[in-house]
Structures are given as structure tokens and as C-alpha cells.
Design an enzyme around this catalytic site. Structure first.
Site, short mmCIF file in Angstrom:
data_model
loop_
_atom_site.label_atom_id
_atom_site.label_comp_id
_atom_site.label_asym_id
_atom_site.label_seq_id
_atom_site.Cartn_x
_atom_site.Cartn_y
_atom_site.Cartn_z
N ASP A 13 0.80 -1.22 0.00
CA ASP A 13 0.00 0.00 0.00
C ASP A 13 0.84 1.27 0.00
O ASP A 13 0.45 2.30 0.56
CB ASP A 13 -0.97 0.02 1.20
CG ASP A 13 -1.87 -1.19 1.21
OD1 ASP A 13 -2.24 -1.65 0.12
OD2 ASP A 13 -2.21 -1.67 2.30
N LYS A 16 1.87 1.96 -5.15
CA LYS A 16 2.42 1.35 -6.38
C LYS A 16 1.49 1.60 -7.57
O LYS A 16 1.96 1.94 -8.66
CB LYS A 16 2.58 -0.18 -6.18
CG LYS A 16 3.59 -0.54 -5.09
CD LYS A 16 3.64 -2.04 -4.86
CE LYS A 16 2.37 -2.59 -4.27
NZ LYS A 16 2.09 -2.17 -2.88
N GLY A 40 -4.56 -4.42 -3.73
CA GLY A 40 -5.55 -3.40 -4.03
C GLY A 40 -4.79 -2.16 -4.45
O GLY A 40 -4.13 -1.53 -3.64
N HIS A 41 -4.80 -1.87 -5.74
CA HIS A 41 -4.01 -0.75 -6.27
C HIS A 41 -4.95 0.36 -6.73
O HIS A 41 -5.78 0.15 -7.61
CB HIS A 41 -3.11 -1.23 -7.42
CG HIS A 41 -2.09 -2.24 -6.98
ND1 HIS A 41 -1.21 -2.84 -7.82
CD2 HIS A 41 -1.80 -2.73 -5.75
CE1 HIS A 41 -0.43 -3.66 -7.14
NE2 HIS A 41 -0.78 -3.62 -5.88
N GLN A 226 2.02 -6.11 -3.08
CA GLN A 226 2.48 -6.19 -1.68
C GLN A 226 3.78 -5.39 -1.49
O GLN A 226 3.99 -4.44 -2.23
CB GLN A 226 2.65 -7.66 -1.24
CG GLN A 226 1.34 -8.42 -1.09
CD GLN A 226 0.75 -8.96 -2.38
OE1 GLN A 226 1.44 -9.62 -3.14
NE2 GLN A 226 -0.51 -8.69 -2.64
P1 GDP Z 1 -0.72 0.21 -3.57
O1 GDP Z 1 -1.34 -1.06 -3.06
O2 GDP Z 1 0.74 0.27 -3.31
O3 GDP Z 1 -1.05 0.49 -5.01
O4 GDP Z 1 -1.37 1.39 -2.71
P2 GDP Z 1 -2.94 1.57 -2.36
O5 GDP Z 1 -3.64 2.01 -3.57
O6 GDP Z 1 -3.45 0.36 -1.65
O7 GDP Z 1 -2.85 2.70 -1.26
C1 GDP Z 1 -2.32 3.94 -1.53
C2 GDP Z 1 -3.41 5.00 -1.27
O8 GDP Z 1 -2.82 6.27 -1.21
C3 GDP Z 1 -4.43 5.07 -2.38
O9 GDP Z 1 -5.67 5.44 -1.83
C4 GDP Z 1 -3.91 6.18 -3.29
O10 GDP Z 1 -4.92 6.83 -4.03
C5 GDP Z 1 -3.30 7.09 -2.27
N1 GDP Z 1 -2.13 7.86 -2.71
C6 GDP Z 1 -1.13 7.50 -3.55
N2 GDP Z 1 -0.18 8.46 -3.61
C7 GDP Z 1 -0.60 9.45 -2.78
C8 GDP Z 1 -0.02 10.70 -2.39
O11 GDP Z 1 1.05 11.10 -2.78
N3 GDP Z 1 -0.76 11.45 -1.50
C9 GDP Z 1 -1.96 11.04 -1.01
N4 GDP Z 1 -2.59 11.84 -0.14
N5 GDP Z 1 -2.51 9.88 -1.36
C10 GDP Z 1 -1.83 9.08 -2.22
P1 IMO Z 2 -0.92 -4.26 -2.18
O1 IMO Z 2 -0.47 -4.84 -3.49
C1 IMO Z 2 -1.02 -4.59 2.17
C2 IMO Z 2 -1.07 -8.64 3.86
C3 IMO Z 2 -2.34 -9.06 4.59
C4 IMO Z 2 -1.74 -10.00 5.62
C5 IMO Z 2 -0.62 -10.69 4.82
C6 IMO Z 2 -1.00 -12.05 4.25
O2 IMO Z 2 -2.21 -3.53 -2.26
O3 IMO Z 2 0.19 -3.48 -1.54
P2 IMO Z 2 -2.54 -12.78 2.19
O4 IMO Z 2 -3.99 -12.55 1.94
O5 IMO Z 2 -1.62 -12.25 1.15
O6 IMO Z 2 -2.23 -14.22 2.53
O7 IMO Z 2 -2.24 -11.95 3.56
O8 IMO Z 2 -0.27 -9.81 3.78
N1 IMO Z 2 -1.28 -8.14 2.47
C7 IMO Z 2 -1.22 -6.87 2.11
N2 IMO Z 2 -1.05 -5.75 2.85
N3 IMO Z 2 -1.12 -4.50 0.83
C8 IMO Z 2 -1.27 -5.60 0.07
O9 IMO Z 2 -1.24 -5.57 -1.28
C9 IMO Z 2 -1.37 -6.86 0.71
N4 IMO Z 2 -1.55 -8.12 0.27
C10 IMO Z 2 -1.47 -8.90 1.36
O10 IMO Z 2 -2.98 -7.96 5.18
O11 IMO Z 2 -1.13 -9.27 6.64
MG MG Z 3 -2.90 -1.67 -1.82
#
Ligand code: GDP
Ligand code: IMO
Ligand code: MG
Length: 432
Positions: A13, A16, A40-41, A226
Site C-alpha cells: 500500500d 504502487k 488493491g491498487h 504487496q
Molecule cells: P498500492 O497497493 O501500493 O497500489 O497502494 P494503495 O492504492 O493500496 O494505497 C495507496 C493510497 O494512497 C491510495 O488510496 C492512493 O490513491 C493514495 N495515494 C497515492 N499516492 C498518494 C499521495 O502522494 N498522497 C496522497 N494523499 N494519497 C496518495
Molecule cells: P498491495 O499490493 C497490504 C497482507 C495481509 C496479511 C498478509 C497475508 O495492495 O500493496 P494474504 O492474503 O496475502 O495471505 O495476507 O499480507 N497483504 C497486504 N497488505 N497490501 C497488500 O497488497 C497486501 N496483500 C497482502 O494484510 O497481513
Molecule cells: Mg494496496
């Protein structure tokens, strides 16, 4: 032509999806290579939010090709759901734009049932806090050499045999070990017959496709899921996911050799978050932790769980630089730190009189170490509108320079908001 790998440097999170979406502009191909719909991207384009769990984040660009590599595990219901959602938004996903490796394994309904049942059976303190999406059990079947692959959907006779054997075993575990109702063979078979018709046109040899792309001098972007500390080998085991999340797996998980990778961009959130259980040395349990959680909107994009929040961890960052051979950093969510009077960065850990410069592999120790912090000044200004490095407040620039000094890697990208446009691209990794 260049091949660039995007990886998470922390516990996932990091942003990416946003950075992949941004860099897709310069790429011809975007490739997922590991994980499944535990990811979840999130991308925000002109104020509109999209969340992808399995389809590569490059899909919003209609002239780019998206690949799901052999290292990914696929829940067909989720994949087809995402395809349908995009179609409804006027973005048709055709086999010309999306290829799924015939070698990728399928997440079956019993995998998610087993995942949830086994988590429920674990005692407090032993739970992993998985996403419940069947990730662990699916990779167990793959490594156990009995998994069902996307390619098996092309021959429903083979599929039927494999399903029978696998379901017998899964139902034995569900009923005898976990006291859960068994799953019905016919129901799953019929469901997958329909999935097969819909997915077969997308399946192909991703390795071959990428090799041909490379020979045409196309640019390839690999989208990690991840983060480094969730890596099955190098993370905080057993509180990890079940795949290798580090950059090396971009090769294994897509069928590309290691000499064809040119750059690795590590996505580093300006502070740290973690969803699920497990060690988190810089975790904050105070008002500052709450502020980061609120201001950063830190809720899981897959499960909706509140993310745990803490200060930036220089030990975690150093692990990531070493394990991924990171060539440039993308520092995200810098805007969330605006308003903090002081900001802390962990430089090392200590426990029982000993110091640690890397995450200990012993999980009890990793859960016991205390961070040793350095403190820097914060800045008060909101920075969401800033578009050049020079326009950032001096203290924000200092913070970035400090991160560069600590990691010994330059910052290539600074992100100051969720939108594609809220970004400072200091050095384009596709222009080397
Ligand atoms: P990922 O799993 O690495 O793709 O990240 P996620 O999408 O799960 O979580 C990142 C969250 O931060 C998302 O809600 C993005 O829209 C948000 N986000 C990404 N870059 C920025 C930033 O520079 N500032 C803020 N405020 N939010 C951001
Ligand atoms: P993105 O790509 C954050 C965490 C789960 C749990 C552990 C194992 O959005 O960054 P799993 O279901 O993979 O067997 O769970 O890994 N986890 C993540 N945490 N971002 C993710 O993906 C994750 N995918 C798995 O919360 O701790
Ligand atoms: Mg994510």
C-alpha cells in the site's frame, strides 16, 4: 528500450498503483508478476478513482498492453468482474490488450474457504490477518504440484480430473479439520465451464510475448504487489504473503531473464503503514498515528481494514534497497506529513543492549526491537499543488534529501496527492 520494475519497499500500500499508472505513459507493456487479488491498487485520474486487484494498473491507457504473468494467481470471478466493470465504464478489455499466462494458477473457491477457516482456527497472536482471498492455500497447491492452471481451462477433461482430486482433499480438510461444510463439485465445475469460455481467449505465452516486445525495443513496466517486508523469504515470516514480492521475482513471475531488467523503482511511503498482524517497530499508538491514519485515508483497498500507521523506518528502507537493488525511489504521500512539527525516522533498532541494522529474521525479536530515531523538523504548508522540487517547503526538501542520504538512492519521483497529476517526476526511469 527499457524494462523497469516497480516494487513496494514496506508492507504494501505504498502507492504502487498510482506510480505504475503514471509511468505507463512511457511504457508499451505493463506486467503483473506475483500475488493475486490480495492486492488493491488505487489510481485517481482527473478526480475519478479506480481500484484494481488483479488487472495491471496500466489498463486505463487504451494503447498499452497488459500482461498477467505466470507468477500471479487468479480468481476468475474477480478478474471477470474487473473486466466487466471496465467495459461498463467504456473501456473494453479485449485479448489484444490483456494476456493471461496459461501457466498462472487459479484460485479455486476452496482456497478462499480454507484461507478463512484456517485463519479463524488460529489463536489470537498466531493469526496472520490474511485478506481471506485464498492466497496461501493456492500457492500451497502450486508448490505441491497439484494446482490448476489457467491453461487447464482449455481442456475441461483435465480440469475435471484435477478438480476432483483437489476438491476431495480440500473437503477432507474443511470437514475433518475445520468443521466447515464441504463444497459441491458440480457447482464449481459448472461455474468454471463458464469462466473457461470467457477466459480462454485471453490465455497465452506471456514470456514469449515479452521477449518479442523486447526485440522490438518496446518499454516494459513490471508492477509488483504487496511489499518487501511481506516477501515469503525475506519478510517478517510468518506474517507475510505467500509469494516473493521482491524485484527478482519480476523475472521468475513473467518469464524474463535477469539481464533484461534495467531499473528498479522502490515505492516508499513517507511514513509507514501495515494491514494485518505482525511486527511493526515504528508503529505509533498515539495521536500522531491517528493523524496519519486519518489524513492519509489509511484503509485497506481490499478489505477495508484500518491500516496501522507509524514513522518512516530507515531499517526497512535499507532492507528494500539491498533486496531489490533499487535504482530510484518514488516517495509517496509526502503531503500527509504536512502539519507535523517534528518528523521521526528510525535509523536502527535496539534490544537487550544489541543494535540491529536489518530486520531480524527471528520473529519474536522482530516484534521486540525498539527503533532508534533521529528527529527532523516538519513543515506546515499544504503541498498538494506543488509541481516542482524547488517549490516544496525547505523542510520538505530536507526530509527528501535525508531519505536519499539514508538509503543512498536518489528520489526519482515525489508524490504529493493521489491524482496522476499530483506528482513531481524528477527522473524518468525509462530515460536512462
Ligand atoms: P498500492 O497497493 O501500493 O497500489 O497502494 P494503495 O492504492 O493500496 O494505497 C495507496 C493510497 O494512497 C491510495 O488510496 C492512493 O490513491 C493514495 N495515494 C497515492 N499516492 C498518494 C499521495 O502522494 N498522497 C496522497 N494523499 N494519497 C496518495
Ligand atoms: P498491495 O499490493 C497490504 C497482507 C495481509 C496479511 C498478509 C497475508 O495492495 O500493496 P494474504 O492474503 O496475502 O495471505 O495476507 O499480507 N497483504 C497486504 N497488505 N497490501 C497488500 O497488497 C497486501 N496483500 C497482502 O494484510 O497481513
Ligand atoms: Mg494496496
Amino acid at each position: 528500450m527499457s524494462s523497469v520494475v516497480i516494487v513496494g519497499t514496506q508492507w504494501g500500500d505504498e502507492g504502487k498503483g498510482k506510480i505504475v499508472d503514471l509511468l505507463t505513459r512511457y511504457a508499451d507493456y505493463v506486467v503483473r508478476f506475483q500475488g493475486g487479488n490480495n492486492a488493491g491498487h488505487t489510481l485517481v485520474v482527473e478526480g475519478k478513482q479506480f481500484i484494481f486487484h488483479i488487472i495491471p494498473s496500466g489498463i486505463l491507457y487504451e494503447d498499452k498492453k497488459c500482461m498477467i504473468g505466470n507468477g500471479v494467481i487468479i480468481d476468475p470471478a474477480v478478474l471477470l468482474g474487473e473486466i466487466k466493470e471496465l467495459q461498463e465504464k467504456g473501456l473494453p478489455v479485449t485479448p489484444e490488450r490483456l494476456m493471461i499466462s496459461e501457466r498462472a494458477h487459479l484460485i479455486m473457491p476452496y482456497h478462499s474457504t480454507l484461507d478463512q477457516a484456517s485463519e479463524a482456527a488460529l489463536a489470537q497472536g498466531k493469526k496472520i490477518g490474511t485478506t481471506g482471498r485464498g492466497i496461501g492455500p493456492c500457492y500451497v497447491d502450486k508448490v505441491g504440484r497439484r494446482g490448476i492452471k489457467v491453461g487447464d481451462l482449455a481442456d475441461m477433461g483435465v480440469f475435471r480430473d484435477k478438480l476432483q482430486t483437489n476438491l476431495d482433499e480440500a473437503n477432507f480438510l474443511l470437514t475433518q479439520k475445520y468443521n466447515v461444510k464441504p463444497l459441491d463439485f458440480d457447482l464449481i465445475y459448472d461455474q468454471f465451464q463458464s469462466y473457461a469460455e470467457q477466459l480462454n481467449p485471453f490465455s497465452g505465452n506471456v514470456s514469449l510475448e515479452l521477449d518479442n516486445a523486447r526485440k522490438r525495443n518496446d518499454n516494459i513496466l513490471f508492477e509488483g504487489a504487496q511489499g518487501t517486508q511481506l516477501d515469503i523469504d525475506h519478510g517478517t515470516y510468518p506474517f507475510v504473503t505467500s509469494s516473493n514480492t521482491i524485484a527478482g521475482n519480476a523475472c521468475n513471475g513473467s518469464g524474463v531473464g535477469p539481464t533484461h531488467i534495467d531499473a528498479v523503482i522502490g515505492i516508499l511511503k513517507a511514513y509507514t503503514t501495515r494491514v494485518g498482524e505482525g511486527p511493526f517497530p515504528t508503529e505509533l499508538f498515539d495521536k500522531t498515528g491517528e493523524e496519519l491514519q486519518k489524513k492519509g485515508g489509511e484503509f485497506g483497498a481490499t478489505t477495508g481494514r484500518k491500516r496501522r500507521c507509524g514513522w518512516l523506518d530507515g531499517v526497512v528502507a535499507a532492507d528494500a534497497v539491498r533486496l531489490n537493488s533499487i535504482t530510484g525511489m518514488a516517495i509517496t504521500k509526502l503531503d500527509v506529513l504536512s502539519g507535523q512539527s517534528k518528523i521521526k525516522i528510525a535509523r536502527e533498532y535496539q534490544f537487550d543492549g544489541k543494535k540491529y541494522q536489518a530486520m531480524p529474521s527471528n520473529i519474536q525479536l522482530a516484534g521486540s526491537v525498539q527503533p532508534v530515531y533521529e528527529e527532523v523538523d516538519g513543515w506546515q504548508e499544504e503541498i498538494g499543488d506543488v509541481r516542482s522540487f524547488e517549490d516544496l517547503p525547505a523542510k520538505a526538501r530536507d526530509y527528501i534529501k535525508r531519505i536519499e542520504d539514508i538509503t543512498e538512492v536518489e528520489a526519482s519521483i515525489i508524490s504529493v496527492g493521489p491524482d496522476r497529476e499530483e506528482t513531481l517526476l524528477l527522473k524518468n526511469p525509462f530515460e536512462n
